[in-house]
Scaffold this motif. Structure first.
Motif, PDB file in Angstrom:
ATOM      1  N   ALA A 419      35.217 -62.117  -5.388  1.00 33.19           N
ATOM      2  CA  ALA A 419      35.526 -60.711  -5.636  1.00 33.19           C
ATOM      3  C   ALA A 419      34.805 -60.238  -6.889  1.00 33.19           C
ATOM      4  N   SER A 420      34.066 -59.141  -6.773  1.00 33.54           N
ATOM      5  CA  SER A 420      33.370 -58.564  -7.915  1.00 33.54           C
ATOM      6  C   SER A 420      34.246 -57.521  -8.588  1.00 33.54           C
ATOM      7  N   LEU A 421      34.287 -57.561  -9.910  1.00 34.64           N
ATOM      8  CA  LEU A 421      35.015 -56.566 -10.689  1.00 34.64           C
ATOM      9  C   LEU A 421      34.037 -55.754 -11.537  1.00 34.64           C
ATOM     10  N   GLY A 422      32.875 -55.492 -10.978  1.00 37.04           N
ATOM     11  CA  GLY A 422      31.854 -54.759 -11.708  1.00 37.04           C
ATOM     12  C   GLY A 422      32.291 -53.369 -12.123  1.00 37.04           C
ATOM     13  N   ALA A 423      33.228 -52.764 -11.383  1.00 36.72           N
ATOM     14  CA  ALA A 423      33.683 -51.421 -11.719  1.00 36.72           C
ATOM     15  C   ALA A 423      34.451 -51.372 -13.034  1.00 36.72           C
ATOM     16  N   VAL A 424      34.802 -52.530 -13.584  1.00 34.68           N
ATOM     17  CA  VAL A 424      35.564 -52.542 -14.834  1.00 34.68           C
ATOM     18  C   VAL A 424      34.759 -51.945 -15.990  1.00 34.68           C
ATOM     19  N   VAL A 425      33.439 -51.904 -15.866  1.00 32.14           N
ATOM     20  CA  VAL A 425      32.634 -51.316 -16.940  1.00 32.14           C
ATOM     21  C   VAL A 425      32.811 -49.811 -16.989  1.00 32.14           C
ATOM     22  N   ASP A 426      33.329 -49.201 -15.924  1.00 32.23           N
ATOM     23  CA  ASP A 426      33.595 -47.758 -15.903  1.00 32.23           C
ATOM     24  C   ASP A 426      34.949 -47.533 -15.241  1.00 32.23           C
ATOM     25  N   PRO A 427      36.043 -47.957 -15.884  1.00 36.59           N
ATOM     26  CA  PRO A 427      37.351 -47.929 -15.224  1.00 36.59           C
ATOM     27  C   PRO A 427      37.896 -46.533 -14.959  1.00 36.59           C
TER      28      PRO A 427
END
Length: 468
Positions: A419-427
């Motif tokens: 699972a990628s949590l790449g969106a955490v950089v722009d929550p």
């Protein structure tokens, strides 16, 4: 009561403060550790964080949890004025201030060394902090999701092309671990095949892993190439503008990810913002007992240094040699520094730092590694097991050892977590756009996404506004 200030909470700083807590009598001295991050990063685990084999938080050691009797200041030291016995601290919030001390311990560590290469700063990412390792992992996972919906062509090829610059231990381990992650992901993406992947390792010298002898180094190159990787020896990065990689050999290709691991540089605080004596390379001059010395060899009172920002004499090597700046040395220097500092406080003589290498070990991905101790060389699974065994023993505190072991056990039983949590950089993106699909926002729309939206609009209206 003397005030001991430790500049930097990395390997050497953490172990020095930890050792001082254990050795100092109550009321004998008080200790303050200053670091921008409230944790020590166990850097040997960063390649496995990048591949998802170790959870990011488990590669860190919270300073406040384990330094119970030490004051921890979250801030950056911008100057060390030993003549005035003060350090200037710049917190994230508020104004910089001067903090007085009686004894200073300089363990600020090294920083990533960059070169004036076009596009490097704009496109590349380092691998010295846990946040960078997480970003590498999420980038790889997100790239697979994006490439899987594209037809074969230049854009899919760019997304699945990954370039690592630097053939030292950090670069090779990160390269091997990330290659292992990407290869394992193919089983979950039937739209993609091995021919869609492109992994490039770029090294300016004619060999990689200078810490091992020629034989193991050559084996690693053959091993990586056998797994489909491209290893460019004797090649330098000339440009990375817009993700277009240009090498000194004339080769060019588009890369979705560029990871820079080509060496370290002296910490600017040590090299340029202190009156302590430093070498031509910007390292603090120290004696073998870790006390700071001036150019004439005289001891600088109340000043100590260890770790990557200290020029520590290597008494096991040739005359004039310095210890290798790695975790193995920094941990032991931090421990000895604490013992020596307490000894001098009590009127005893400090001991010289002498450490014979325990060998070198590197992971190259799941079940693959290389280990060398003098003439003994292990490769493959035995070396990988030696890597994991050594580092689970070396990571500080039993609490962290247990957490890492449990993650490894979970991965052995349940496989990798993809699972990628790449969106955490722009929550805030989903909140601001009212749930608008992320792909509806282009780079040009990013600024518009931060504009307030009327609360009376429906989610569909917000999506239309965000995509407009």
């Amino acid at each position: 009561m003397k005030h001991i200030v430790v500049v930097g909470g990395g390997y050497a700083g953490f172990y020095a403060a930890w050792g001082l807590e254990k050795r100092l009598r109550r009321g004998e001295a008080r200790v303050t550790v200053i670091d921008p991050r409230p944790y020590m990063t166990y850097q040997p685990f960063l390649p496995e964080v990048a591949s998802g084999s170790v959870e990011a938080r488990h590669a860190t050691v919270p300073l406040r949890r384990h330094l119970r009797r030490t004051r921890v200041l979250a801030g950056a030291v911008t100057r060390i004025d030993h003549a005035a016995r003060t350090v200037t601290v710049a917190p994230r919030d508020g104004r910089p201030f001067d903090l007085a001390y009686d004894v200073v311990v300089v363990t600020a560590g090294a920083v990533t060394r960059t070169l004036p290469i076009p596009g490097l700063v704009e496109e590349a990412i380092g691998l010295k902090q846990v946040e960078e390792a997480v970003a590498v992992r999420d980038h790889v996972l997100t790239a697979f999701d994006r490439a899987a919906v594209l037809p074969p062509g230049p854009e899919r090829r760019r997304l699945l092309t990954f370039t690592f610059v630097g053939g030292g231990f950090s670069g090779v381990e990160a390269f091997g671990e990330t290659l292992s992650l990407a290869t394992s992901l193919l089983g979950s993406y039937p739209e993609l095949g091995p021919d869609d992947l492109a992994f490039h390792l770029v090294e300016a010298r004619d060999r990689i892993l200078p810490e091992v002898t020629d034989g193991p180094g050559a084996w690693v190159v053959r091993h990586l190439r056998g797994r489909g990787a491209r290893v460019h020896l004797g090649a330098q990065l000339r440009s990375a503008v817009g993700g277009h990689v240009v090498l000194s050999t004339g080769e060019e290709f588009d890369s979705g990810l560029v990871v820079w691991t080509a060496g370290n540089a002296a910490n600017p605080v040590v090299s340029r913002h202190t009156d302590l004596p430093v070498t031509d390379r910007g390292l603090v001059r120290v004696r073998a007992d870790l006390r700071v010395e001036d150019a004439d060899g005289a001891v600088v009172p109340d000043a100590w240094a260890a770790g990557d920002d200290a020029a520590v004499p290597d008494l096991t090597g040739a005359p004039g040699a310095l210890t290798v700046p790695n975790a193995q040395q920094a941990v032991r220097q931090g421990r000895l520094l604490a013992a020596n500092l307490v000894a001098t406080l009590r009127g005893r003589r400090p001991r010289d730092y002498v450490h014979h290498s325990l060998g070198v070990v590197a992971t190259l991905g799941r079940h693959q590694g290389v280990f060398q101790y003098r003439r003994l060389v292990l490769t493959g699974l035995p070396a990988w097991l030696a890597h994991r065994g050594y580092h689970v023993l070396a990571v500080p505190t039993w609490e962290r050892k247990l957490r890492v072991l449990l993650v490894w056990l979970g991965a052995a039983l349940g496989g990798r977590d993809i699972a990628s949590l790449g969106a955490v950089v722009d929550p805030r993106r989903a909140f601001v756009t009212g749930g608008a699909p992320e792909l509806a926002l282009t780079r040009d729309d990013a600024a518009d996404a931060d504009r307030p939206v009327d609360a009376s609009t429906t989610p569909a209206d917000r999506a239309t506004i965000a995509a407009a």
